[in-house]
Scaffold this active site. Structure first.
Site, short mmCIF file in Angstrom:
data_model
loop_
_atom_site.label_atom_id
_atom_site.label_comp_id
_atom_site.label_asym_id
_atom_site.label_seq_id
_atom_site.Cartn_x
_atom_site.Cartn_y
_atom_site.Cartn_z
N THR A 32 -2.96 -7.48 -1.40
CA THR A 32 -1.52 -7.22 -1.31
C THR A 32 -0.80 -8.54 -1.05
O THR A 32 -1.44 -9.58 -0.85
CB THR A 32 -1.17 -6.28 -0.13
OG1 THR A 32 -1.57 -6.91 1.09
CG2 THR A 32 -1.84 -4.93 -0.25
N ILE A 61 0.83 -1.21 0.00
CA ILE A 61 0.00 0.00 0.00
C ILE A 61 0.87 1.26 0.00
O ILE A 61 0.56 2.24 -0.68
CB ILE A 61 -0.96 -0.04 1.21
CG1 ILE A 61 -1.97 -1.18 1.05
CG2 ILE A 61 -1.69 1.30 1.37
CD1 ILE A 61 -2.88 -1.43 2.26
N LEU A 76 -3.75 -15.88 18.75
CA LEU A 76 -4.86 -15.75 19.70
C LEU A 76 -4.30 -15.15 20.98
O LEU A 76 -3.15 -15.45 21.35
CB LEU A 76 -5.47 -17.12 19.99
CG LEU A 76 -6.14 -17.83 18.80
CD1 LEU A 76 -6.66 -19.20 19.23
CD2 LEU A 76 -7.25 -16.98 18.21
N TYR A 93 -2.93 -6.27 16.95
CA TYR A 93 -3.08 -5.42 15.76
C TYR A 93 -4.30 -4.49 15.91
O TYR A 93 -4.24 -3.30 15.63
CB TYR A 93 -3.21 -6.33 14.54
CG TYR A 93 -3.29 -5.63 13.20
CD1 TYR A 93 -2.17 -5.06 12.62
CD2 TYR A 93 -4.50 -5.59 12.49
CE1 TYR A 93 -2.24 -4.45 11.37
CE2 TYR A 93 -4.57 -5.00 11.25
CZ TYR A 93 -3.44 -4.42 10.69
OH TYR A 93 -3.53 -3.82 9.44
N ASP A 151 11.48 3.78 4.54
CA ASP A 151 11.28 2.38 4.94
C ASP A 151 12.51 1.91 5.70
O ASP A 151 13.51 2.63 5.79
CB ASP A 151 10.99 1.47 3.72
CG ASP A 151 10.08 0.28 4.09
OD1 ASP A 151 10.49 -0.55 4.92
OD2 ASP A 151 8.96 0.20 3.53
N ASN A 177 2.14 5.03 7.21
CA ASN A 177 1.64 3.79 6.61
C ASN A 177 2.37 2.54 7.13
O ASN A 177 1.81 1.45 7.11
CB ASN A 177 1.78 3.90 5.08
CG ASN A 177 1.64 2.55 4.40
OD1 ASN A 177 0.53 2.03 4.25
ND2 ASN A 177 2.75 1.94 4.01
N ALA A 178 3.63 2.69 7.57
CA ALA A 178 4.41 1.52 8.02
C ALA A 178 3.61 0.75 9.06
O ALA A 178 3.06 1.35 9.99
CB ALA A 178 5.75 1.97 8.60
N ASN A 231 -2.44 -17.28 23.37
CA ASN A 231 -1.08 -17.73 23.00
C ASN A 231 -0.12 -16.56 22.76
O ASN A 231 0.98 -16.76 22.26
CB ASN A 231 -1.14 -18.58 21.73
CG ASN A 231 -2.05 -19.78 21.89
OD1 ASN A 231 -2.13 -20.34 22.98
ND2 ASN A 231 -2.75 -20.16 20.83
#
Ligand code: NAD
Length: 445
Positions: free
Chosen positions: A385, A218, A295, A350, A237, A287-288, A298
């Site tokens: 992607t 992206i 789960l 996330y 980057d 964006n990085a 874990n």
């Protein structure tokens, strides 16, 4: 893979077969090109608004064939519903029923855009009811439209009117191919600041932009799209990505900065690079990002902490440095995700980081506005992607074809288009918001 399926269900014998078998038939989406008209047919404007005439005049100046309240049976490329003067749910009926008739005339890739006001706790109950009702009606219409057509809404807040620059900018974005994968979404627009671009073909002319995580995916698409739209691009980057990064920098005639965004001075280094090489910095795209799925039962500290460090903590720190550097009019756009809105199994770390982005932009809006800037987020749904190509086929097919109203995954370009639009000068009145680019996925609906 997705393209092959799109080809198959949209051409010749296989298209007929797919229809007979009742297979999902995603449409080829109408995307932006300087070579094609803004809309694929006339635009019908239904309803009333204090500034309806001024809005129509601008629409005509964009080369659109605008019809007020009666399309005379013509095929339509778009429909604008002016609903900002309604004060009771009973007033919706004539307009929505007329819209229903007009929807039958829409050509593939058409656009429906409503202009209304947000429902507030301080409104009269009937006023809040009709305003919130419009939200439900337009999102439902988005789910009913076919052939790549979309429905989105603009919410006038504060002293914004139907012809305010940021409302016109949002209208242009929603009508155009730039919003191909934005469906069922509402954008709040306030104030009368901002200026429409001289040319919608180069709305970022003269701007210097830094894009983090730009070596691939992206980020590389954002760099290419902002370059196409006239910006000078700095691609950022990890040091390890230097080959890929140089290639992207060459493609966009920009400069490359090898930098880990979790470095304590990452924001300052971006500013220094921009000032030294280009003399200014107008826009930063955070964006990085990384995923380290597990789960929660874990989950280990390494996975949790690295995702928070890259996806949100680095952005909070860079923003402090950007605000301290006194960059008038600075725009920031950050990458969220529908996982941060709806949650996603195996992605608690996330989702915490991406929900964090949504909270961060909302809470930072005033600070950026104080120096004439804005900060917003874009929340992609399923985007085709390298990252999503690794998802097991069954899950991928559901995410790509079953969940979104548009029955397909989006392209990195679609995310980049939304980011570019939020960076326009004319988008000044859009601040602290998160725009979903998800084809109206049920995820986070
Ligand atoms: P990607 O993995 O293809 O690319 C991410 C880039 O970020 C890579 O080039 C990587 O080297 C770089 N990066 C990672 N950590 C870095 C660091 N510490 N410093 C500098 N650069 C770093 O990912 P993508 O699919 O292109 O996603 C881009 C963004 O969009 C991410 O923030 C992601 O969370 C978000 N997003 C993606 C999707 C999707 O469907 N692909 C959906 C929602 C949100």
């Amino acid at each position: 893979m997705a393209d092959k399926y799109l080809d198959m269900v949209n051409s010749g014998f296989t298209a007929t077969l797919a229809k007979k078998l009742g297979l999902p038939r995603p449409a080829r989406l109408r995307r932006w090109s300087t070579q094609t008209p803004l809309l694929p047919g006339p635009l019908l404007v239904l309803g009333s608004s204090a500034r309806a005439q001024a809005l129509s005049d601008t629409l005509v100046s964009w080369g659109l064939d605008v019809r007020r309240n009666d399309a005379g049976g013509a095929k339509l490329g778009g429909l604008i519903l002016l609903l900002d003067e309604l004060t009771h749910p009973e007033q919706l009926s004539p307009l929505m029923l007329a819209a229903g008739q007009a929807v039958r005339q829409l050509v593939p890739g058409a656009r429906v855009v409503s202009i209304s006001r947000p429902a507030l706790a301080t409104d009269e109950p009937a006023v809040a009811a009709v305003r919130q009702g419009i939200d439900g009606a337009i999102r439902s219409l988005g789910r009913e439209l076919r052939a790549g057509a979309t429905a989105n809404g603009i919410l006038l807040t504060g002293d914004a009117e139907a012809d305010s620059p940021s409302v016109l900018a949002a209208t242009h974005f929603f009508l155009s191919g730039r919003s191909a994968y934005v469906d069922g979404q509402f954008l709040q627009v306030s104030g009368n600041a901002g200026e429409l671009p001289e040319s919608f073909d180069a709305p970022l002319a003269g701007k210097v932009v830094a894009v983090t995580g730009a070596a691939r995916g992206i980020g590389a698409a954002i760099a290419a799209t902002l370059y196409r739209d006239g910006a000078t691009v700095i691609v950022v980057d990890m040091p390890g990505a230097s080959d890929a990064l140089s290639k992207v920098a060459n493609r966009v005639s920009g400069t490359a900065l090898q930098l880990d965004v979790t470095a304590a001075d990452a924001g300052t280094r971006i500013i220094e690079h921009a000032r030294a090489r280009h003399g200014q910095l107008d826009l930063v795209i955070h964006n990085a990002g990384i995923t380290r799925d597990k789960l929660l039962a874990n989950m280990d500290a390494g996975r949790w902490d690295s995702v928070i460090a890259v996806n949100i903590a680095s952005q909070l720190r860079m923003n402090e440095q950007l605000l301290a550097a006194d960059l008038p009019g600075l725009r920031v756009v950050s990458l969220a995700s529908t996982s941060g809105i709806a949650g996603n199994r195996g992605q608690s770390n996330y989702a915490a980081s991406k929900g964090g982005v949504i909270g961060m932009v909302r809470a930072s809006a005033e600070d950026f506005a104080a120096n004439g800037g804005t900060i917003n987020a874009v929340a992609p749904g399923f985007i085709e992607t390298e990252m999503t190509a690794k998802i097991p086929l069954g899950t991928r097919t559901v995410a790509r074809m079953v969940l979104p109203s548009l029955m397909q995954g989006g392209l990195p370009l679609d995310v980049a288009e939304a980011i570019g639009f939020l960076a326009w000068d004319a988008s000044q009145g859009i601040n602290g918001q998160t725009l979903r680019v998800c084809g109206q996925s049920l995820v986070g609906a």
